[in-house]
Design an enzyme around this catalytic site. Structure first.
Site, mmCIF file in Angstrom:
data_model
loop_
_atom_site.group_PDB
_atom_site.id
_atom_site.type_symbol
_atom_site.label_atom_id
_atom_site.label_comp_id
_atom_site.label_asym_id
_atom_site.label_seq_id
_atom_site.Cartn_x
_atom_site.Cartn_y
_atom_site.Cartn_z
ATOM 1 N N GLY A 117 0.833 -1.199 0.000
ATOM 2 C CA GLY A 117 0.000 0.000 0.000
ATOM 3 C C GLY A 117 0.867 1.248 0.000
ATOM 4 O O GLY A 117 2.041 1.200 -0.386
ATOM 5 N N GLY A 119 2.303 2.959 2.359
ATOM 6 C CA GLY A 119 3.543 2.916 3.153
ATOM 7 C C GLY A 119 4.641 2.147 2.442
ATOM 8 O O GLY A 119 5.759 2.635 2.247
ATOM 9 N N ASP A 142 -8.344 -1.060 1.398
ATOM 10 C CA ASP A 142 -8.943 0.272 1.568
ATOM 11 C C ASP A 142 -9.296 0.950 0.245
ATOM 12 O O ASP A 142 -10.066 1.907 0.235
ATOM 13 C CB ASP A 142 -7.982 1.190 2.332
ATOM 14 C CG ASP A 142 -7.552 0.600 3.653
ATOM 15 O OD1 ASP A 142 -6.412 0.875 4.080
ATOM 16 O OD2 ASP A 142 -8.328 -0.180 4.238
ATOM 17 N N GLY A 185 -11.066 0.631 6.375
ATOM 18 C CA GLY A 185 -10.985 1.533 5.232
ATOM 19 C C GLY A 185 -9.981 2.629 5.475
ATOM 20 O O GLY A 185 -9.672 3.438 4.621
ATOM 21 N N GLU A 237 -14.448 3.076 9.772
ATOM 22 C CA GLU A 237 -13.688 3.267 11.021
ATOM 23 C C GLU A 237 -13.115 4.688 11.130
ATOM 24 O O GLU A 237 -12.845 5.182 12.208
ATOM 25 C CB GLU A 237 -12.557 2.248 11.099
ATOM 26 C CG GLU A 237 -11.554 2.370 9.982
ATOM 27 C CD GLU A 237 -10.437 1.339 10.082
ATOM 28 O OE1 GLU A 237 -10.387 0.576 11.046
ATOM 29 O OE2 GLU A 237 -9.599 1.309 9.156
ATOM 30 N N ARG A 281 -27.040 -2.193 18.829
ATOM 31 C CA ARG A 281 -25.856 -3.040 18.984
ATOM 32 C C ARG A 281 -24.854 -2.716 17.875
ATOM 33 O O ARG A 281 -25.247 -2.275 16.800
ATOM 34 C CB ARG A 281 -26.244 -4.526 18.887
ATOM 35 C CG ARG A 281 -27.182 -5.021 19.996
ATOM 36 C CD ARG A 281 -26.514 -5.054 21.347
ATOM 37 N NE ARG A 281 -27.355 -5.680 22.358
ATOM 38 C CZ ARG A 281 -28.265 -5.040 23.088
ATOM 39 N NH1 ARG A 281 -28.489 -3.732 22.859
ATOM 40 N NH2 ARG A 281 -28.973 -5.699 23.993
HETATM 41 O O1 F6P Z 1 -4.646 -0.659 5.451
HETATM 42 C C1 F6P Z 1 -5.331 -1.843 5.710
HETATM 43 C C2 F6P Z 1 -5.905 -1.810 7.103
HETATM 44 O O2 F6P Z 1 -6.622 -2.992 7.308
HETATM 45 C C3 F6P Z 1 -6.806 -0.608 7.371
HETATM 46 O O3 F6P Z 1 -8.090 -0.747 6.789
HETATM 47 C C4 F6P Z 1 -6.826 -0.619 8.878
HETATM 48 O O4 F6P Z 1 -7.141 0.657 9.407
HETATM 49 C C5 F6P Z 1 -5.384 -1.028 9.222
HETATM 50 O O5 F6P Z 1 -4.883 -1.722 8.082
HETATM 51 C C6 F6P Z 1 -5.276 -1.955 10.421
HETATM 52 O O6 F6P Z 1 -3.886 -2.103 10.698
HETATM 53 P P1 F6P Z 1 -3.370 -3.336 11.613
HETATM 54 O O7 F6P Z 1 -3.397 -4.560 10.755
HETATM 55 O O8 F6P Z 1 -1.971 -2.924 12.009
HETATM 56 O O9 F6P Z 1 -4.310 -3.433 12.784
#
Ligand code: F6P
Length: 364
Positions: A117, A119, A142, A185, A237, A281
């Protein structure tokens, strides 16, 4: 005797369905068409710094098309330019890019194919500027990478999220409840938007459109008055209230991108229950969205991207990644990824389509 071409593959960042399909395509094409030796670097940039890799034979990549995750392992914290080193309970960061680059050069590779991705590909771009022949393959559930209209992993996450929303309807209708499904996401709302439409969500909350709790409450009450004694919210999120802030679940201090989102669904659930008196919920789908076998769409896209990346090696298109535009594959400069996330444009046609069938985005 001409030396065999050597190709290295690295998988970095969050795992997702389809990565192994890319590895398989790159390796099979390299072996069949170039008689190349394929090197799999282990655990993302950890393996590059620590010189951990293995040779991938043709049989090693047979039967992995349908397998989720990555056979090479990955990491969301390893960055050669800012390598986390723990000493007791102390954490320090060192620039070990020189070590990583030397390890790669000692391997005498013709190309390094980085699957990742923003990074991972941002680091890949730095390696390219430091002389490493890099080709990028964009990857993330994402779907928020600039330079490509879709990433593999997204369709698989979308199908998992949609199935979850479908299932949540059962209990919502039976108990006449407000059910909130929080999906991943990161900084964009692509998963929430698409799965919310596919799953028939009544209210979709995405980072691109800060919501007003009063509008959310009004929509739930309105549905209730019309006899729809349940409501389904699909919440990204990274969603946040107008004038408010994101909900951070944890800080991963070793990571160059330390913020981990999560929990907005519970905050909303409490507010809705208090302000409407309706039982509410929350379900957070989290890492379920990264699990399991890739969809057929992702398998085909991943295979296309992997095969194209090998052609780009032959064409010496180093410093580029394979993007998707209008369904075709294009070469995109790696530096494009570093310009930040690709978020949903506010004039995106799907926003209008959703509103036209009564979906609320919590802002009007
Ligand atoms: O970038 C992919 C992702 O799953 C994001 O959707 C999420 O916010 C993040 O990585 C979660 O990171 P980790 O796997 O370090 O909990």
């Amino acid at each position: 005797m001409r030396k065999r071409m050597r190709i290295a593959i690295l998988t970095g960042g969050g795992d997702c369905p389809g990565i192994n399909a890319v590895i398989r395509a790159v390796a099979k094409k390299a072996i069949l068409e170039e008689n190349a030796e394929v090197i799999g670097i282990e655990d993302g940039y950890h393996g590059m710094v620590e010189d951990r890799y293995r040779i991938l034979q043709y049989d090693d990549v047979s039967g992995i098309l349908t397998q989720g995750g990555t056979i090479l392992g990955t990491s969301k914290i390893a960055n050669p330019y800012r390598y986390p080193i723990k000493k007791g309970d102390q954490l320090e960061f060192k620039d070990l890019s020189g070590v990583a680059i030397k390890n790669l050069k000692d391997l005498e590779i013709k190309a390094l194919i980085c699957i990742g991705g923003d990074g991972t590909l941002g680091i890949a771009y730095k390696l390219f500027k430091d002389g490493i022949p890099v080709i990028g393959v964009p990857k993330t559930i994402d779907n928020d990478l600039r330079g490509t209209e879709i990433t593999f992993g997204f369709d698989s996450a979308l199908s998992i999220a949609t199935e979850g929303i479908d299932r949540i309807h059962t209990t919502a209708q039976s108990h006449h409840r407000v059910m909130i499904v929080e999906v991943m996401g990161h900084r964009a709302g692509w998963i929430a938007l698409y799965s919310g439409i596919a799953g028939g969500g009544d209210i979709l909350l995405i980072p691109e459109i800060p919501y007003e709790i009063e509008v959310v409450i009004e929509k739930v009450k309105e549905r209730n008055k019309k006899g729809k004694r349940f409501s389904i919210l699909v919440v990204a999120e990274g969603a946040k209230p107008k004038g408010g802030d994101i909900i951070i679940q944890r800080i991963v201090k070793e990571s160059s991108d330390p913020i981990r989102l999560g929990g907005i669904g519970f905050v909303l659930g409490r507010q809705i229950e208090e302000l409407t008196g309706l039982e509410t919920r929350t379900v957070v789908m989290g890492h379920l969205l990264r699990g399991g076998t890739p969809t057929a769409f992702d398998r085909v896209l991943a295979t296309r991207l992997g095969a194209r990346s090998m052609e780009m090696v032959r064409e010496r298109r180093f410093g580029y990644m394979v993007g998707v535009k209008g369904g075709d594959l294009i070469d995109v400069p790696l530096k494009e990824v570093a310009r930040g996330p690709r978020r949903i444009p506010l004039d995106h046609p799907l926003l209008k389509v959703a509103r036209s069938v009564g979906t609320s985005f919590g802002n009007e």
